[in-house]
Design a protein around this motif. Structure first.
Motif, PDB file in Angstrom:
ATOM      1  N   THR A  99      18.865  28.276 -53.213  1.00 57.37           N
ATOM      2  CA  THR A  99      20.129  28.531 -53.872  1.00 57.37           C
ATOM      3  C   THR A  99      21.133  27.443 -53.514  1.00 57.37           C
ATOM      4  O   THR A  99      21.041  26.841 -52.436  1.00 57.37           O
ATOM      5  N   THR A 100      22.021  27.203 -54.435  1.00 56.87           N
ATOM      6  CA  THR A 100      23.144  26.285 -54.159  1.00 56.87           C
ATOM      7  C   THR A 100      24.452  27.057 -54.021  1.00 56.87           C
ATOM      8  O   THR A 100      25.520  26.453 -53.957  1.00 56.87           O
ATOM      9  N   GLY A 101      24.310  28.379 -53.986  1.00 52.77           N
ATOM     10  CA  GLY A 101      25.503  29.212 -53.900  1.00 52.77           C
ATOM     11  C   GLY A 101      26.291  29.020 -52.623  1.00 52.77           C
ATOM     12  O   GLY A 101      27.516  29.174 -52.612  1.00 52.77           O
ATOM     13  N   HIS A 102      25.597  28.678 -51.534  1.00 48.33           N
ATOM     14  CA  HIS A 102      26.306  28.450 -50.275  1.00 48.33           C
ATOM     15  C   HIS A 102      27.245  27.248 -50.390  1.00 48.33           C
ATOM     16  O   HIS A 102      28.339  27.248 -49.805  1.00 48.33           O
ATOM     17  N   ARG A 150      35.135  25.301 -52.008  1.00 50.50           N
ATOM     18  CA  ARG A 150      36.285  25.842 -52.722  1.00 50.50           C
ATOM     19  C   ARG A 150      37.027  26.836 -51.826  1.00 50.50           C
ATOM     20  O   ARG A 150      36.518  27.243 -50.781  1.00 50.50           O
ATOM     21  N   GLY A 151      38.211  27.202 -52.251  1.00 53.89           N
ATOM     22  CA  GLY A 151      38.973  28.210 -51.537  1.00 53.89           C
ATOM     23  C   GLY A 151      39.320  27.811 -50.113  1.00 53.89           C
ATOM     24  O   GLY A 151      39.750  26.684 -49.840  1.00 53.89           O
ATOM     25  N   GLU A 152      39.116  28.737 -49.187  1.00 54.48           N
ATOM     26  CA  GLU A 152      39.448  28.508 -47.785  1.00 54.48           C
ATOM     27  C   GLU A 152      38.617  27.388 -47.176  1.00 54.48           C
ATOM     28  O   GLU A 152      39.105  26.654 -46.309  1.00 54.48           O
ATOM     29  N   LEU A 212      28.482  24.662 -44.714  1.00 51.62           N
ATOM     30  CA  LEU A 212      29.733  24.076 -44.226  1.00 51.62           C
ATOM     31  C   LEU A 212      29.468  22.916 -43.283  1.00 51.62           C
ATOM     32  O   LEU A 212      30.162  21.894 -43.318  1.00 51.62           O
ATOM     33  N   ALA A 213      28.452  23.066 -42.431  1.00 51.03           N
ATOM     34  CA  ALA A 213      28.105  21.990 -41.494  1.00 51.03           C
ATOM     35  C   ALA A 213      27.627  20.748 -42.230  1.00 51.03           C
ATOM     36  O   ALA A 213      27.956  19.618 -41.857  1.00 51.03           O
ATOM     37  N   VAL A 214      26.843  20.940 -43.303  1.00 51.29           N
ATOM     38  CA  VAL A 214      26.370  19.798 -44.084  1.00 51.29           C
ATOM     39  C   VAL A 214      27.547  19.103 -44.773  1.00 51.29           C
ATOM     40  O   VAL A 214      27.602  17.870 -44.839  1.00 51.29           O
TER      41      VAL A 214
END
Length: 265
Positions: free
Chosen positions: A49-52, A58-60, A240-242
């Motif tokens: 998935t690319t949902g992560h 986006r957003g926060e 997030l780390a990537v």
């Protein structure tokens, strides 16, 4: 180049990959794989998935990335200015004074960063300089932590400078300020850009001191990664780390290009 035989070069490469892959490359590959996974119940992740990444950009999460970039750039500029000034001043001092100044700048990296965070928190939580609860206390802590690396990098470059350039400019009647801005600093530009890149990378990944200082409206990305993994969202934290790694590498690549151009001028 130091190994001349073909077998020796193959052995050197084998040892390199045997150490590099498990210690450095494999952990990063695991993080990248987890950022695309939907589950991980065996030796390998399952699902894709690319949902992560949609959530991580986006957003926060996007605001946290912007916060990290602003913090790192501002702290790096402050560290570069202060570290360069201190290196130039130390070069003009006697050996004992230069060692004392160097020890002063190395002190923040000689203790755990959480101690630096606590020191900044205690020092700037009361008037006349009240920074607690603002973004500036985070930026200041990052600047304190990375200034030592800027100072060391510039100090090493100053020692290698050929004094003939400065002497030639001074003999032609150039004022000390002109020699500094038009001779010394341009010669130091490759080292300055290298120091800026190092300070930026260290600031982007700083967590310990930041956890003690950040206000709710100034949350850097490493703090958000820690919060995501702490509540069990490992795949989102990996994405997030990537994003953090990719952004840092891209900025360092741009700084490297600037440094290369400066070196060939």
């Amino acid at each position: 180049m130091l190994v001349h035989s073909r077998k020796g070069r193959w052995a050197t490469w084998a040892v390199f990959f045997a150490l590099f892959l498990p210690l450095f490359a494999l952990p990063l590959l695991v993080v990248v794989a987890a950022s695309f996974a939907t589950s991980w119940s065996s030796a390998f992740p399952s699902g894709f998935t690319t949902g992560h990444y949609a959530a991580a950009t986006r957003g926060e999460s996007l605001q946290a990335l912007t916060t990290s970039l602003v913090t790192a750039v501002t702290a790096s500029v402050l560290a570069l200015v202060v570290g360069t000034w201190a290196a130039l001043a130390a070069h003009a001092l006697k050996k004992r004074g230069a060692r004392l100044l160097e020890a002063l700048f190395m002190l923040p990296v000689a203790v755990p960063s959480v101690v630096v965070g606590l020191a900044v928190l205690v020092a700037f939580s009361k008037p006349p300089v009240l920074l607690n609860g603002t973004r500036w206390i985070v930026i200041l802590a990052h600047a304190v932590l990375v200034t030592a690396f800027a100072h060391q990098s510039v100090s090493a470059a100053i020692v290698r400078l050929d004094p003939a350039y400065e002497q030639a400019a001074a003999s032609l009647g150039a004022r000390p300020s002109y020699v500094l801005w038009r001779v010394r600093l341009p010669l130091l530009l490759p080292s300055l850009t290298a120091a800026a890149g190092l300070c930026f990378a260290l600031s982007m990944g700083e967590l310990s001191a930041t956890m003690m200082l950040y206000p709710p409206d100034w949350t850097p990305l490493p703090v958000q990664i820690f919060a995501a993994t702490d509540r069990g969202a490992l795949f989102t934290g990996s994405a997030l780390a990537v994003v953090l790694m990719t952004t840092t590498v891209l900025v360092l690549f741009a700084v490297s290009r600037i440094r290369t151009r400066a070196a060939y001028r």
